[in-house]
Scaffold this motif. Structure first.
Motif, PDB file in Angstrom:
ATOM      1  N   GLU A  11      10.108  44.707   8.188  1.00 18.22           N
ATOM      2  CA  GLU A  11       8.969  45.615   8.349  1.00 18.22           C
ATOM      3  C   GLU A  11       9.251  46.749   9.332  1.00 18.22           C
ATOM      4  OE1 GLU A  11       6.405  45.497   6.450  1.00 18.22           O
ATOM      5  OE2 GLU A  11       6.741  43.536   5.524  1.00 18.22           O
ATOM      6  N   LEU A  12      10.522  46.959   9.668  1.00  7.87           N
ATOM      7  CA  LEU A  12      10.880  48.015  10.624  1.00  7.87           C
ATOM      8  C   LEU A  12      10.415  49.385  10.135  1.00  7.87           C
ATOM      9  CD1 LEU A  12      12.401  48.582  13.325  1.00  7.87           C
ATOM     10  CD2 LEU A  12      14.380  49.157  11.901  1.00  7.87           C
ATOM     11  N   LYS A  13      10.591  49.654   8.860  1.00  8.17           N
ATOM     12  CA  LYS A  13      10.182  50.957   8.301  1.00  8.17           C
ATOM     13  C   LYS A  13       8.679  51.167   8.464  1.00  8.17           C
ATOM     14  CE  LYS A  13      10.553  53.796   4.181  1.00  8.17           C
ATOM     15  NZ  LYS A  13      11.174  53.964   2.865  1.00  8.17           N
ATOM     16  N   THR A  14       7.905  50.151   8.144  1.00  6.89           N
ATOM     17  CA  THR A  14       6.451  50.237   8.286  1.00  6.89           C
ATOM     18  C   THR A  14       6.064  50.439   9.750  1.00  6.89           C
ATOM     19  OG1 THR A  14       6.153  48.801   6.369  1.00  6.89           O
ATOM     20  CG2 THR A  14       4.271  49.026   7.857  1.00  6.89           C
ATOM     21  N   ALA A  15       6.711  49.690  10.630  1.00  6.44           N
ATOM     22  CA  ALA A  15       6.417  49.820  12.065  1.00  6.44           C
ATOM     23  C   ALA A  15       6.766  51.226  12.557  1.00  6.44           C
ATOM     24  CB  ALA A  15       7.178  48.764  12.862  1.00  6.44           C
ATOM     25  N   TRP A  16       7.861  51.789  12.061  1.00  5.09           N
ATOM     26  CA  TRP A  16       8.239  53.136  12.498  1.00  5.09           C
ATOM     27  C   TRP A  16       7.232  54.176  11.995  1.00  5.09           C
ATOM     28  CZ3 TRP A  16      10.254  55.504  16.252  1.00  5.09           C
ATOM     29  CH2 TRP A  16      10.527  56.865  16.171  1.00  5.09           C
ATOM     30  N   ILE A  17       6.711  54.010  10.804  1.00  2.65           N
ATOM     31  CA  ILE A  17       5.686  54.926  10.298  1.00  2.65           C
ATOM     32  C   ILE A  17       4.491  54.923  11.246  1.00  2.65           C
ATOM     33  CG2 ILE A  17       4.003  55.301   8.440  1.00  2.65           C
ATOM     34  CD1 ILE A  17       6.231  54.265   6.488  1.00  2.65           C
ATOM     35  N   LEU A  18       4.068  53.731  11.677  1.00  3.05           N
ATOM     36  CA  LEU A  18       2.962  53.621  12.638  1.00  3.05           C
ATOM     37  C   LEU A  18       3.336  54.254  13.980  1.00  3.05           C
ATOM     38  CD1 LEU A  18       1.794  49.953  11.998  1.00  3.05           C
ATOM     39  CD2 LEU A  18       0.563  52.036  11.391  1.00  3.05           C
ATOM     40  N   ALA A  19       4.541  53.950  14.456  1.00  2.00           N
ATOM     41  CA  ALA A  19       4.995  54.485  15.750  1.00  2.00           C
ATOM     42  C   ALA A  19       5.060  56.007  15.706  1.00  2.00           C
ATOM     43  CB  ALA A  19       6.369  53.907  16.100  1.00  2.00           C
ATOM     44  N   ARG A  20       5.573  56.527  14.623  1.00  3.40           N
ATOM     45  CA  ARG A  20       5.691  57.986  14.459  1.00  3.40           C
ATOM     46  C   ARG A  20       4.302  58.643  14.499  1.00  3.40           C
ATOM     47  NH1 ARG A  20       6.916  61.655  10.087  1.00  3.40           N
ATOM     48  NH2 ARG A  20       8.472  63.130  10.849  1.00  3.40           N
ATOM     49  N   GLY A  21       3.355  58.031  13.836  1.00  2.00           N
ATOM     50  CA  GLY A  21       1.981  58.551  13.876  1.00  2.00           C
ATOM     51  C   GLY A  21       1.410  58.519  15.277  1.00  2.00           C
ATOM     52  N   ARG A  22       1.660  57.447  15.992  1.00  2.00           N
ATOM     53  CA  ARG A  22       1.176  57.326  17.377  1.00  2.00           C
ATOM     54  C   ARG A  22       1.844  58.354  18.276  1.00  2.00           C
ATOM     55  NH1 ARG A  22       1.324  50.718  17.927  1.00  2.00           N
ATOM     56  NH2 ARG A  22      -0.450  50.338  16.570  1.00  2.00           N
ATOM     57  N   LEU A  23       3.132  58.603  18.043  1.00  3.35           N
ATOM     58  CA  LEU A  23       3.840  59.620  18.832  1.00  3.35           C
ATOM     59  C   LEU A  23       3.223  61.000  18.610  1.00  3.35           C
ATOM     60  CD1 LEU A  23       7.482  58.387  18.228  1.00  3.35           C
ATOM     61  CD2 LEU A  23       6.380  58.587  20.474  1.00  3.35           C
ATOM     62  N   LYS A  24       2.918  61.314  17.368  1.00  6.08           N
ATOM     63  CA  LYS A  24       2.303  62.611  17.065  1.00  6.08           C
ATOM     64  C   LYS A  24       0.943  62.744  17.738  1.00  6.08           C
ATOM     65  CE  LYS A  24       4.692  63.505  12.743  1.00  6.08           C
ATOM     66  NZ  LYS A  24       4.535  63.803  11.305  1.00  6.08           N
ATOM     67  N   LEU A  52       8.608  50.435  19.369  1.00  6.97           N
ATOM     68  CA  LEU A  52       9.368  51.589  18.886  1.00  6.97           C
ATOM     69  C   LEU A  52       8.844  52.893  19.478  1.00  6.97           C
ATOM     70  CD1 LEU A  52       9.682  50.568  15.128  1.00  6.97           C
ATOM     71  CD2 LEU A  52      11.487  50.461  16.869  1.00  6.97           C
ATOM     72  N   GLU A  53       7.524  53.029  19.509  1.00  4.48           N
ATOM     73  CA  GLU A  53       6.898  54.228  20.088  1.00  4.48           C
ATOM     74  C   GLU A  53       7.332  54.409  21.537  1.00  4.48           C
ATOM     75  OE1 GLU A  53       2.487  55.692  21.611  1.00  4.48           O
ATOM     76  OE2 GLU A  53       2.678  53.792  20.535  1.00  4.48           O
ATOM     77  N   HIS A  54       7.256  53.361  22.312  1.00  7.32           N
ATOM     78  CA  HIS A  54       7.553  53.481  23.736  1.00  7.32           C
ATOM     79  C   HIS A  54       9.049  53.600  24.012  1.00  7.32           C
ATOM     80  CE1 HIS A  54       3.288  51.929  24.774  1.00  7.32           C
ATOM     81  NE2 HIS A  54       3.308  53.161  24.319  1.00  7.32           N
ATOM     82  N   MET A  55       9.867  53.010  23.155  1.00  5.20           N
ATOM     83  CA  MET A  55      11.309  53.233  23.287  1.00  5.20           C
ATOM     84  C   MET A  55      11.621  54.714  23.044  1.00  5.20           C
ATOM     85  SD  MET A  55      12.965  49.853  21.437  1.00  5.20           S
ATOM     86  CE  MET A  55      14.665  50.391  21.640  1.00  5.20           C
ATOM     87  N   ASP A  86       5.277  69.147  15.658  1.00  5.92           N
ATOM     88  CA  ASP A  86       6.306  69.768  14.818  1.00  5.92           C
ATOM     89  C   ASP A  86       7.436  70.369  15.637  1.00  5.92           C
ATOM     90  OD1 ASP A  86       4.824  69.043  12.581  1.00  5.92           O
ATOM     91  OD2 ASP A  86       3.773  70.975  12.502  1.00  5.92           O
ATOM     92  N   ASP A  87       7.194  70.617  16.927  1.00  5.39           N
ATOM     93  CA  ASP A  87       8.233  71.182  17.798  1.00  5.39           C
ATOM     94  C   ASP A  87       9.244  70.136  18.258  1.00  5.39           C
ATOM     95  OD1 ASP A  87       6.925  73.610  17.610  1.00  5.39           O
ATOM     96  OD2 ASP A  87       5.879  73.395  19.532  1.00  5.39           O
ATOM     97  N   PHE A  88       9.026  68.853  17.934  1.00  4.59           N
ATOM     98  CA  PHE A  88       9.845  67.789  18.500  1.00  4.59           C
ATOM     99  C   PHE A  88      10.745  67.062  17.497  1.00  4.59           C
ATOM    100  CE2 PHE A  88       6.591  68.584  21.575  1.00  4.59           C
ATOM    101  CZ  PHE A  88       7.283  68.532  22.777  1.00  4.59           C
TER     102      PHE A  88
END
Length: 163
Positions: free
Chosen positions: A116-129, A66-69, A140-142
């Motif tokens: 577990e998509l929601k959980t995976a997205w929470i992790l991906a979102r953190g990694r993106l930040k 998800l992060e890399h997509m 916060d600008d994104f």
């Protein structure tokens, strides 16, 4: 095998103080069928953790996908260069393979991971930040969405061969 005497309270304390000894003693109690002496609360917790370990690995791989997509769709310009995104595509493909290997070993995970998509997205979102911060951007600008912009099917099947 002679039973090692340890009080219930001492055994519970060993769980945090000397985990290998805690395992050894509980294993001995189980083998001797001295069930009344087993630290059941912590043993049950350990079994639950064991059962979740491989699902957690799948969730982690899904988060990478998800992060890399998301990076491919939104941050290629920040990565710069003609080859921007190729390592992300490789990572997506590798993570999919790792998930499928786990599915082969543990078929029940195949029905659990989509939930577990929601959980995976929470992790991906953190990694993106973290990635943005490490590249001197303010996350916060994104406006990274709180809900995954991708379905489970997108994550597992989207074709990147022409990207």
């Amino acid at each position: 095998m002679k039973t090692l005497y340890v009080s219930k309270e001492e055994l519970k304390q060993l769980y945090n103080k000397d985990f290998p000894l805690w395992v050894e003693i509980n294993l001995r109690f189980l083998k001797e069928k001295s069930y009344e002496l087993v630290d059941w609360d912590n043993l049950i917790e350990e079994i639950e953790d064991m059962g979740r370990r491989d699902l957690d690995a799948c969730i982690s791989f899904l988060a990478v996908i998800l992060e890399h997509m998301y990076k491919l769709d939104n941050f290629r310009g920040l990565a710069g260069g003609e080859n921007a995104g190729k390592s992300w595509i490789k990572s997506i493909k590798n993570s999919r393979v790792r998930i499928h290997i786990l599915f082969e070993r543990y078929p029940s995970l195949k029905s659990k991971l989509p939930n577990e998509l929601k959980t995976a997205w929470i992790l991906a979102r953190g990694r993106l930040k973290i990635w943005l911060i490490n590249n001197n951007y303010n996350p916060d600008d994104f406006n990274i969405p709180t809900e995954s912009p991708y379905s489970y099917q997108d994550a597992m099947e989207k074709d990147f061969n022409n990207s």
